[in-house]
Design an enzyme around this catalytic site. Structure first.
Site, PDB file in Angstrom:
ATOM      1  N   ASP A   1      40.390  27.990  37.224  1.00  0.00           N
ATOM      2  CA  ASP A   1      41.476  28.016  38.207  1.00  0.00           C
ATOM      3  C   ASP A   1      42.779  28.581  37.651  1.00  0.00           C
ATOM      4  OD1 ASP A   1      39.691  26.828  39.971  1.00  0.00           O
ATOM      5  OD2 ASP A   1      40.300  24.806  39.368  1.00  0.00           O
TER       6      ASP A   1
ATOM      7  N   LYS B   1      42.227  33.825  38.308  1.00  0.00           N
ATOM      8  CA  LYS B   1      41.369  35.004  38.086  1.00  0.00           C
ATOM      9  C   LYS B   1      41.215  35.836  39.352  1.00  0.00           C
ATOM     10  CE  LYS B   1      38.169  32.187  36.748  1.00  0.00           C
ATOM     11  NZ  LYS B   1      38.914  30.922  36.673  1.00  0.00           N
TER      12      LYS B   1
ATOM     13  N   ALA C   1      32.506  28.293  41.548  1.00  0.00           N
ATOM     14  CA  ALA C   1      33.765  29.023  41.437  1.00  0.00           C
ATOM     15  C   ALA C   1      34.494  29.041  42.775  1.00  0.00           C
ATOM     16  CB  ALA C   1      33.482  30.462  40.990  1.00  0.00           C
ATOM     17  N   GLY C   2      35.811  29.104  42.716  1.00  0.00           N
ATOM     18  CA  GLY C   2      36.616  29.286  43.925  1.00  0.00           C
ATOM     19  C   GLY C   2      37.773  30.178  43.525  1.00  0.00           C
ATOM     20  N   HIS C   3      37.699  31.442  43.895  1.00  0.00           N
ATOM     21  CA  HIS C   3      38.728  32.408  43.482  1.00  0.00           C
ATOM     22  C   HIS C   3      39.569  32.787  44.700  1.00  0.00           C
ATOM     23  CE1 HIS C   3      36.079  33.727  39.825  1.00  0.00           C
ATOM     24  NE2 HIS C   3      36.390  32.451  39.824  1.00  0.00           N
TER      25      HIS C   3
ATOM     26  N   GLN D   1      34.908  30.257  36.113  1.00  0.00           N
ATOM     27  CA  GLN D   1      35.274  29.087  35.310  1.00  0.00           C
ATOM     28  C   GLN D   1      36.254  29.505  34.192  1.00  0.00           C
ATOM     29  OE1 GLN D   1      31.543  29.384  36.079  1.00  0.00           O
ATOM     30  NE2 GLN D   1      32.377  28.448  37.904  1.00  0.00           N
TER      31      GLN D   1
ATOM     32  N   VAL E   1      54.482  35.329  39.382  1.00  0.00           N
ATOM     33  CA  VAL E   1      55.521  34.397  39.817  1.00  0.00           C
ATOM     34  C   VAL E   1      55.321  33.921  41.257  1.00  0.00           C
ATOM     35  CG1 VAL E   1      57.264  35.196  38.172  1.00  0.00           C
ATOM     36  CG2 VAL E   1      57.025  36.368  40.371  1.00  0.00           C
ATOM     37  N   GLY E   2      54.119  34.087  41.762  1.00  0.00           N
ATOM     38  CA  GLY E   2      53.792  33.635  43.114  1.00  0.00           C
ATOM     39  C   GLY E   2      52.387  34.082  43.445  1.00  0.00           C
TER      40      GLY E   2
HETATM   41  P1  GDP Z   1      40.750  31.124  39.975  1.00  0.00           P
HETATM   42  O1  GDP Z   1      39.599  30.199  40.159  1.00  0.00           O
HETATM   43  O2  GDP Z   1      41.042  31.377  38.525  1.00  0.00           O
HETATM   44  O3  GDP Z   1      40.628  32.401  40.746  1.00  0.00           O
HETATM   45  O4  GDP Z   1      42.031  30.363  40.544  1.00  0.00           O
HETATM   46  P2  GDP Z   1      42.103  29.538  41.933  1.00  0.00           P
HETATM   47  O5  GDP Z   1      42.111  30.488  43.061  1.00  0.00           O
HETATM   48  O6  GDP Z   1      41.095  28.450  41.953  1.00  0.00           O
HETATM   49  O7  GDP Z   1      43.496  28.819  41.760  1.00  0.00           O
HETATM   50  C1  GDP Z   1      44.690  29.525  41.557  1.00  0.00           C
HETATM   51  C2  GDP Z   1      45.672  29.173  42.702  1.00  0.00           C
HETATM   52  O8  GDP Z   1      46.960  29.550  42.341  1.00  0.00           O
HETATM   53  C3  GDP Z   1      45.365  29.903  43.996  1.00  0.00           C
HETATM   54  O9  GDP Z   1      45.694  29.061  45.082  1.00  0.00           O
HETATM   55  C4  GDP Z   1      46.292  31.103  43.949  1.00  0.00           C
HETATM   56  O10 GDP Z   1      46.646  31.588  45.240  1.00  0.00           O
HETATM   57  C5  GDP Z   1      47.483  30.507  43.270  1.00  0.00           C
HETATM   58  N1  GDP Z   1      48.281  31.431  42.444  1.00  0.00           N
HETATM   59  C6  GDP Z   1      47.862  32.474  41.678  1.00  0.00           C
HETATM   60  N2  GDP Z   1      48.899  32.993  40.977  1.00  0.00           N
HETATM   61  C7  GDP Z   1      49.981  32.270  41.312  1.00  0.00           C
HETATM   62  C8  GDP Z   1      51.351  32.295  40.884  1.00  0.00           C
HETATM   63  O11 GDP Z   1      51.762  33.065  40.043  1.00  0.00           O
HETATM   64  N3  GDP Z   1      52.173  31.342  41.442  1.00  0.00           N
HETATM   65  C9  GDP Z   1      51.766  30.435  42.353  1.00  0.00           C
HETATM   66  N4  GDP Z   1      52.636  29.569  42.832  1.00  0.00           N
HETATM   67  N5  GDP Z   1      50.478  30.391  42.776  1.00  0.00           N
HETATM   68  C10 GDP Z   1      49.612  31.278  42.243  1.00  0.00           C
HETATM   69  P1  IMO Z   2      36.754  28.850  38.894  1.00  0.00           P
HETATM   70  O1  IMO Z   2      35.887  30.060  38.717  1.00  0.00           O
HETATM   71  C1  IMO Z   2      37.587  24.731  37.711  1.00  0.00           C
HETATM   72  C2  IMO Z   2      34.155  22.249  36.610  1.00  0.00           C
HETATM   73  C3  IMO Z   2      33.848  21.091  37.543  1.00  0.00           C
HETATM   74  C4  IMO Z   2      33.292  20.104  36.533  1.00  0.00           C
HETATM   75  C5  IMO Z   2      32.510  20.990  35.580  1.00  0.00           C
HETATM   76  C6  IMO Z   2      31.027  21.069  35.889  1.00  0.00           C
HETATM   77  O2  IMO Z   2      37.281  28.661  40.266  1.00  0.00           O
HETATM   78  O3  IMO Z   2      37.785  28.768  37.830  1.00  0.00           O
HETATM   79  P2  IMO Z   2      29.638  22.348  37.769  1.00  0.00           P
HETATM   80  O4  IMO Z   2      29.675  22.233  39.258  1.00  0.00           O
HETATM   81  O5  IMO Z   2      29.940  23.707  37.258  1.00  0.00           O
HETATM   82  O6  IMO Z   2      28.387  21.791  37.172  1.00  0.00           O
HETATM   83  O7  IMO Z   2      30.826  21.368  37.269  1.00  0.00           O
HETATM   84  O8  IMO Z   2      33.069  22.277  35.689  1.00  0.00           O
HETATM   85  N1  IMO Z   2      34.218  23.577  37.264  1.00  0.00           N
HETATM   86  C7  IMO Z   2      35.363  24.221  37.536  1.00  0.00           C
HETATM   87  N2  IMO Z   2      36.645  23.827  37.354  1.00  0.00           N
HETATM   88  N3  IMO Z   2      37.302  25.960  38.187  1.00  0.00           N
HETATM   89  C8  IMO Z   2      36.021  26.371  38.340  1.00  0.00           C
HETATM   90  O9  IMO Z   2      35.706  27.624  38.690  1.00  0.00           O
HETATM   91  C9  IMO Z   2      34.985  25.470  38.045  1.00  0.00           C
HETATM   92  N4  IMO Z   2      33.628  25.534  38.097  1.00  0.00           N
HETATM   93  C10 IMO Z   2      33.179  24.384  37.614  1.00  0.00           C
HETATM   94  O10 IMO Z   2      35.011  20.628  38.174  1.00  0.00           O
HETATM   95  O11 IMO Z   2      34.343  19.516  35.808  1.00  0.00           O
HETATM   96 MG    MG Z   3      39.137  28.409  41.128  1.00  0.00          MG
END
Ligand code: GDP
Ligand code: IMO
Ligand code: MG
Length: 428
Positions: free
Chosen positions: A13, A16, A39-41, A226, A416-417
């Site tokens: 998170d 990415k 994953a949740g991107h 991850q 920054v956002g």
């Molecule tokens: P990922 O799994 O690495 O792709 O990250 P996630 O999407 O799970 O979580 C990142 C969160 O931060 C998302 O809700 C993005 O929209 C948000 N985000 C990314 N870059 C920034 C930033 O620079 N500032 C703020 N405030 N939010 C951001």
């Molecule tokens: P992205 O790609 C954050 C964590 C789960 C748990 C551990 C094992 O969005 O960064 P699993 O379901 O993979 O067997 O869970 O890994 N986890 C993540 N935490 N971001 C992720 O993906 C994750 N994918 C798995 O919360 O602790």
């Molecule tokens: Mg994520």
């Protein structure tokens, strides 16, 4: 530069999705190579929010070819739902921009049930991992056990024969876990019969495509899922995921040779978060953690769970930089730290009075770990409109320069956002 890896250097998170999206401007091919729908991107473009679980984040850009390789574990229903959702947002998805490996392992309904059942049983003992319950661990376990069903198998006549003994075995396991839910081969086969037709146009040999793309000098971006501290070998085992999320996993998951790699961009949040259980040496006190969680909207993109928040940890960061041969860093979410009086950076670990340079291997040792901090003064200004380093208040600049010095490698962008434009680009 032709082959670029983008991967998370913390516990996931890091942002990415945003980095992959803006680099997809450059890329011709975007590839997911490990993990699955855990994953949740998130990608935010103007007012629209897209959350990708299985689809590479490049899918939003027309003309970018998106590949899901053999290293990913694919839940067909989830993939179909995601394609539909993206089409609902106006994203075009066809056999011209989406390609799914025939070698990818399939997440079956019993994998998800078993994932949930083990978590349930372990939670009674307080030892649950806190998985996303997407069936990731059980599916990779079957792959390693060599009893997995791959995408290509879905089209074979002997599928039912393969599934019958597997379902009997998994049913016995579920009974052991006290889960009464029956899994039926008929039901699974009926669902697969529908799903395989929907995904059929995308199924192909992605390895040959990657080889051709590399050989012809195409611009390829490999999007990690991850983060390195969740890596099954190098992470905080057993509180990890079931794939290799550092460079090694992107190499085996793509088939791109290490010598063909041009750069590795490490994505790093300006602080740290983790979802689920497990050691977290630089975890913030409750009040500060809550504040950062609310300002940073730190709730899981896949499960909605609140993320635990901590300070940036450069001991862990140096470890994951070295592990993946990171060449540059995209620093994310600096804006979230605005308003904190003091910003802490974890700069040293001591175990039994001795300095150590890498996170301990055993969970128990984390309990005895002493963390040394460097404290820097914060800033109060809203920095979400900054587009150059000079737009940042002095203390924010000092924070970025300090962590870049401590990490020992350059930063190529500072975010920054969440929006596409909210980025200070330092490269070129
Ligand atoms: P990922 O799994 O690495 O792709 O990250 P996630 O999407 O799970 O979580 C990142 C969160 O931060 C998302 O809700 C993005 O929209 C948000 N985000 C990314 N870059 C920034 C930033 O620079 N500032 C703020 N405030 N939010 C951001
Ligand atoms: P992205 O790609 C954050 C964590 C789960 C748990 C551990 C094992 O969005 O960064 P699993 O379901 O993979 O067997 O869970 O890994 N986890 C993540 N935490 N971001 C992720 O993906 C994750 N994918 C798995 O919360 O602790
Ligand atoms: Mg994520």
């Amino acid at each position: 530069m032709t082959v670029r890896f983008v991967l998370g250097l913390q516990w996931g998170d890091e942002g990415k999705g945003k980095v992959t999206d803006y680099l997809s401007d450059w890329a011709e091919v975007v590839v997911r190579t490990q993990g699955g729908a855990n994953a949740g991107h998130t990608v935010i473009i103007e007012d629209k929010k897209y959350v990708l679980h299985l689809l590479p984040s490049g899918i939003i850009r027309p003309n970018v070819k998106c590949l899901i390789t053999h290293g990913v574990v694919v839940d067909p229903k989830q993939l179909i739902d995601e394609i539909e959702e993206m089409r609902g947002h106006g994203v075009e998805i066809s056999d011209r921009n989406l390609f799914l490996s025939e070698r990818a392992h399939v997440v079956m309904p019993y994998h998800k049930l078993l994932d949930g059942a083990r978590e349930e049983m372990d939670s009674k003992k307080g030892s649950q991992i806190g998985t996303t319950k997407r069936g990731i661990g059980p599916c990779y376990a079957d792959k390693a056990q060599r009893i997995g069903i791959r995408v290509g198998d879905l089209y074979q006549e002997n599928l039912r024969q393969k599934l019958e003994p597997l379902v009997a075995e998994k049913s016995a396991m579920l009974r052991y876990f006290g889960i009464g839910e029956e899994i039926s081969v008929d039901r699974i086969c009926d669902d697969i019969a529908e799903q395989r037709e929907v995904i059929r146009p995308f199924v192909c040999d992605t390895y040959s495509m990657i080889r051709e793309a590399v050989d012809s000098g195409k611009k390829i971006l490999v999007e990690g899922a991850q983060g390195s501290l969740l890596d099954i070998d190098f992470g905080t085992y057993p509180y990890v995921t079931s794939s290799n999320c550092s460079s090694g996993g992107l190499i085996t998951g793509s088939g791109i040779a290490p010598t063909e790699l041009s750069s590795v961009t490490g994505v790093v949040k300006a602080y740290t978060t983790r979802v689920g259980s497990g050691p977290f040496p630089s975890e913030m006190d409750q009040a500060t953690g809550e504040r950062v969680r609310n300002v940073g909207k730190e709730f899981g993109a896949t499960t909605g769970r609140p993320r635990r928040c901590g300070w940036l940890d450069v001991v862990a960061l140096r470890y994951t930089i070295n592990l993946s041969g990171v060449t540059d860093i995209a620093l994310m979410k600096l804006d979230v730290l605005s308003g904190l009086e003091t910003i802490r950076i974890a700069v040293g670990y001591k175990l039994g009075g001795k300095s150590i340079q890498t996170p301990p291997a055993c969970t128990k040792d984390f309990e005895k770990l002493e963390v040394e901090y460097l404290d820097l003064p914060g800033w109060t200004e809203n920095i979400s409109g900054a587009r150059t380093m000079n737009d940042l208040p002095e203390n924010a600049r000092r924070y970025v320069e300090t962590i870049s010095d401590l990490a020992g490698i350059p930063f190529t962008s500072v975010s920054v956002g969440p929006g596409r434009a909210q980025t200070i680009r330092l490269e070129d």
